[in-house]
Design a protein around this motif. Structure first.
Motif, mmCIF file in Angstrom:
data_model
loop_
_atom_site.group_PDB
_atom_site.id
_atom_site.type_symbol
_atom_site.label_atom_id
_atom_site.label_comp_id
_atom_site.label_asym_id
_atom_site.label_seq_id
_atom_site.Cartn_x
_atom_site.Cartn_y
_atom_site.Cartn_z
ATOM 1 N N ARG A 59 0.439 -1.011 0.111
ATOM 2 C CA ARG A 59 -0.020 -0.032 0.117
ATOM 3 C C ARG A 59 0.826 1.181 0.026
ATOM 4 O O ARG A 59 2.352 1.533 0.430
ATOM 5 C CB ARG A 59 -0.729 0.482 1.326
ATOM 6 N N PRO A 60 0.236 2.319 -0.426
ATOM 7 C CA PRO A 60 0.819 3.761 -0.724
ATOM 8 C C PRO A 60 1.568 4.003 0.659
ATOM 9 O O PRO A 60 0.742 4.304 1.374
ATOM 10 C CB PRO A 60 0.007 4.710 -1.224
ATOM 11 N N ILE A 61 3.000 4.882 0.905
ATOM 12 C CA ILE A 61 2.519 5.744 1.695
ATOM 13 C C ILE A 61 2.942 7.197 1.789
ATOM 14 O O ILE A 61 3.561 8.060 0.683
ATOM 15 C CB ILE A 61 4.385 5.441 2.234
ATOM 16 N N LEU A 62 2.275 7.611 2.086
ATOM 17 C CA LEU A 62 1.287 8.830 1.919
ATOM 18 C C LEU A 62 2.763 9.687 2.305
ATOM 19 O O LEU A 62 2.934 9.836 3.319
ATOM 20 C CB LEU A 62 0.826 9.677 2.871
ATOM 21 N N ARG A 63 2.721 10.918 0.967
ATOM 22 C CA ARG A 63 3.645 11.723 1.463
ATOM 23 C C ARG A 63 2.984 13.114 1.659
ATOM 24 O O ARG A 63 2.517 14.002 1.502
ATOM 25 C CB ARG A 63 4.973 12.159 0.325
ATOM 26 N N LEU A 64 3.728 13.612 3.064
ATOM 27 C CA LEU A 64 3.080 15.015 3.590
ATOM 28 C C LEU A 64 4.033 16.006 3.164
ATOM 29 O O LEU A 64 5.484 15.838 4.003
ATOM 30 C CB LEU A 64 2.533 15.013 5.360
ATOM 31 N N ASN A 65 4.184 17.004 3.233
ATOM 32 C CA ASN A 65 5.011 18.294 2.753
ATOM 33 C C ASN A 65 4.376 19.417 3.225
ATOM 34 O O ASN A 65 3.325 19.485 3.656
ATOM 35 C CB ASN A 65 5.027 18.414 1.169
ATOM 36 N N PRO A 66 5.754 20.220 3.770
ATOM 37 C CA PRO A 66 5.165 21.253 4.280
ATOM 38 C C PRO A 66 4.618 22.300 3.481
ATOM 39 O O PRO A 66 5.480 22.891 2.430
ATOM 40 C CB PRO A 66 6.475 22.059 5.224
ATOM 41 N N ASP A 67 4.192 23.157 4.304
ATOM 42 C CA ASP A 67 3.703 24.201 3.625
ATOM 43 C C ASP A 67 4.511 25.646 3.231
ATOM 44 O O ASP A 67 4.311 25.993 2.104
ATOM 45 C CB ASP A 67 2.311 24.926 3.775
ATOM 46 N N ARG A 68 5.062 25.437 3.778
ATOM 47 C CA ARG A 68 6.594 26.311 3.598
ATOM 48 C C ARG A 68 8.097 25.553 3.872
ATOM 49 O O ARG A 68 8.020 24.512 4.980
ATOM 50 C CB ARG A 68 6.093 27.577 4.815
ATOM 51 N N ASP A 69 8.652 25.731 3.263
ATOM 52 C CA ASP A 69 10.426 24.761 2.834
ATOM 53 C C ASP A 69 11.391 25.124 4.285
ATOM 54 O O ASP A 69 10.903 26.158 5.002
ATOM 55 C CB ASP A 69 10.506 24.472 1.945
ATOM 56 N N PHE A 70 12.222 24.702 3.951
ATOM 57 C CA PHE A 70 13.830 24.941 5.280
ATOM 58 C C PHE A 70 13.769 26.460 5.149
ATOM 59 O O PHE A 70 13.533 27.002 6.497
ATOM 60 C CB PHE A 70 14.234 24.160 4.827
ATOM 61 N N ASP A 71 13.629 27.128 4.718
ATOM 62 C CA ASP A 71 14.699 28.221 3.611
ATOM 63 C C ASP A 71 13.542 29.267 4.050
ATOM 64 O O ASP A 71 14.119 29.714 4.607
ATOM 65 C CB ASP A 71 14.835 28.519 1.708
ATOM 66 N N PHE A 72 12.408 29.412 4.261
ATOM 67 C CA PHE A 72 11.302 30.215 4.292
ATOM 68 C C PHE A 72 10.867 30.691 5.948
ATOM 69 O O PHE A 72 10.765 31.071 6.604
ATOM 70 C CB PHE A 72 9.753 30.145 4.121
ATOM 71 N N TRP A 73 11.438 29.324 6.357
ATOM 72 C CA TRP A 73 11.337 28.651 7.804
ATOM 73 C C TRP A 73 12.456 29.584 8.858
ATOM 74 O O TRP A 73 12.711 30.384 9.890
ATOM 75 C CB TRP A 73 10.996 27.833 8.812
ATOM 76 N N LEU A 74 13.866 29.079 8.110
ATOM 77 C CA LEU A 74 14.748 29.935 8.586
ATOM 78 C C LEU A 74 14.717 31.519 7.945
ATOM 79 O O LEU A 74 15.270 31.932 9.400
ATOM 80 C CB LEU A 74 16.239 29.066 7.286
ATOM 81 N N ARG A 75 14.088 31.447 7.229
ATOM 82 C CA ARG A 75 14.038 33.590 7.497
ATOM 83 C C ARG A 75 13.381 33.817 8.204
ATOM 84 O O ARG A 75 13.418 34.340 9.378
ATOM 85 C CB ARG A 75 13.620 34.538 6.439
ATOM 86 N N GLN A 76 11.707 33.329 8.717
ATOM 87 C CA GLN A 76 11.368 33.445 9.661
ATOM 88 C C GLN A 76 12.205 33.253 11.197
ATOM 89 O O GLN A 76 11.349 34.036 11.977
ATOM 90 C CB GLN A 76 10.035 32.356 9.568
ATOM 91 N N TYR A 77 12.420 32.635 11.147
ATOM 92 C CA TYR A 77 14.007 32.617 12.809
ATOM 93 C C TYR A 77 15.152 33.721 12.470
ATOM 94 O O TYR A 77 15.412 33.378 13.536
ATOM 95 C CB TYR A 77 14.228 31.007 13.064
ATOM 96 N N ASN A 78 15.165 34.689 11.559
ATOM 97 C CA ASN A 78 16.130 35.389 11.637
ATOM 98 C C ASN A 78 17.435 34.234 11.580
ATOM 99 O O ASN A 78 18.237 34.791 11.963
ATOM 100 C CB ASN A 78 16.236 36.087 12.641
ATOM 101 N N ASN A 79 17.548 33.777 10.903
ATOM 102 C CA ASN A 79 18.832 32.801 9.386
ATOM 103 C C ASN A 79 19.655 32.559 11.630
ATOM 104 O O ASN A 79 20.331 31.439 11.548
ATOM 105 C CB ASN A 79 19.951 33.473 9.213
#
Length: 277
Positions: A59-79
């Motif tokens: 059976r398939p394994i569902l892939r969940l993807n974040p709506d924002r990637d690592f680069d987005f969150w890195l900027r949100q956390y002031n790098n």
């Protein structure tokens, strides 16, 4: 009757894969939804192993993807890089997509049972802390007294074996996971040089923006990659292997148990359960 969903999260690691095998063999009547939260920064070996696991499960394994990637969150956390003290990567790239996927069902009154691969020899670990009354966490391995050796036996007996990265790394997770040992950073540099260079670039950018953290404690990846430093790390690792081998009684009935992983050499870190199981 109320609706019940059964879910099992896979990290690409041996414990969650072994739990999937165990549940398929011991609870085949359950319609379990298998899922993997893909940060986009996973090891190539993880994707290959998930494909083989899908074949075993049928059976398939569902892939969940974040709506924002690592680069987005890195900027949100002031790098500022994530670290053992500030694990924003787990919160934003693993837990948040999981909650976004399940919360509509939970809010609609569906009861969800989440199966988590905490072994019987991991009493210090805690599972995902539910903040929703309709979400229940179950620990089948703890209930069945299944430990690390039994987990490996399950995978070997199924024909899946261990993920290939266990040849050089002790757990799954992002290519630049800050829980890696220094010898694992050296091996990442050798086996996946592009991913190592990407980690270096993230670190350089973070330091330039005032982040107090480096990926590896006490030194930057530029310092760690220097030939003389690599030689020191290798020598230290070999000394640890020799000491650990000398302390261990040999088990003639289980020759594979003579293999020494990095958790045994360096101490088992209290890593992110969501990422590394």
């Amino acid at each position: 009757m109320s609706v019940v969903r059964h879910v099992l999260g896979l990290s690409g690691g041996r414990d969650s894969a072994s739990l999937a095998v165990y549940m398929a063999q011991h609870r085949p009547e359950l319609e379990i939804e298998y899922f993997f939260t893909d940060t986009g920064k996973e090891l190539p070996e993880v994707y290959e192993y998930l494909g083989r696991l899908e074949g075993f499960l049928g059976r398939p394994i569902l892939r969940l993807n974040p709506d924002r990637d690592f680069d987005f969150w890195l900027r949100q956390y002031n790098n500022f890089l994530p670290s053992p003290r500030t694990r924003w990567c787990t919160r934003q790239l693993k837990i948040r997509p999981f909650e976004s996927w399940l919360w509509p069902s939970l809010d609609a009154g569906v009861r969800v049972v989440s199966y988590v691969a905490i072994r019987s020899d991991e009493n210090y670990r805690e599972g995902y802390s539910s903040t929703h009354p309709n979400l229940t966490v179950e620990l089948p391995f703890r209930e069945a007294a299944i430990d690390k050796a039994a987990v490996i036996d399950l995978l070997e007996a199924s024909g899946l074996g261990l993920p290939a990265y266990y040849d050089w790394r002790s757990r799954s997770g992002c290519t630049f996971c800050f829980f890696q040992q220094k010898i694992e950073w050296v091996r990442l540099m050798e086996r996946h040089p592009d991913e190592f260079e990407e980690a270096k670039s993230y670190e350089k950018n973070a330091l330039e923006h005032g982040s107090p953290f480096t990926w590896s404690q006490g030194e930057s990846l530029i310092e760690l990659a220097a030939p003389e430093r690599v030689a020191q790390i290798r020598a230290d690792h070999e000394r640890r292997l020799e000491r650990a081998a000398a302390r261990r009684p040999r088990n003639q009935l289980r020759p594979d148990s003579d293999l020494i992983d990095n958790d045994e050499l360096y101490g088992q870190a209290k890593v992110c359960l969501t990422c590394h199981k």
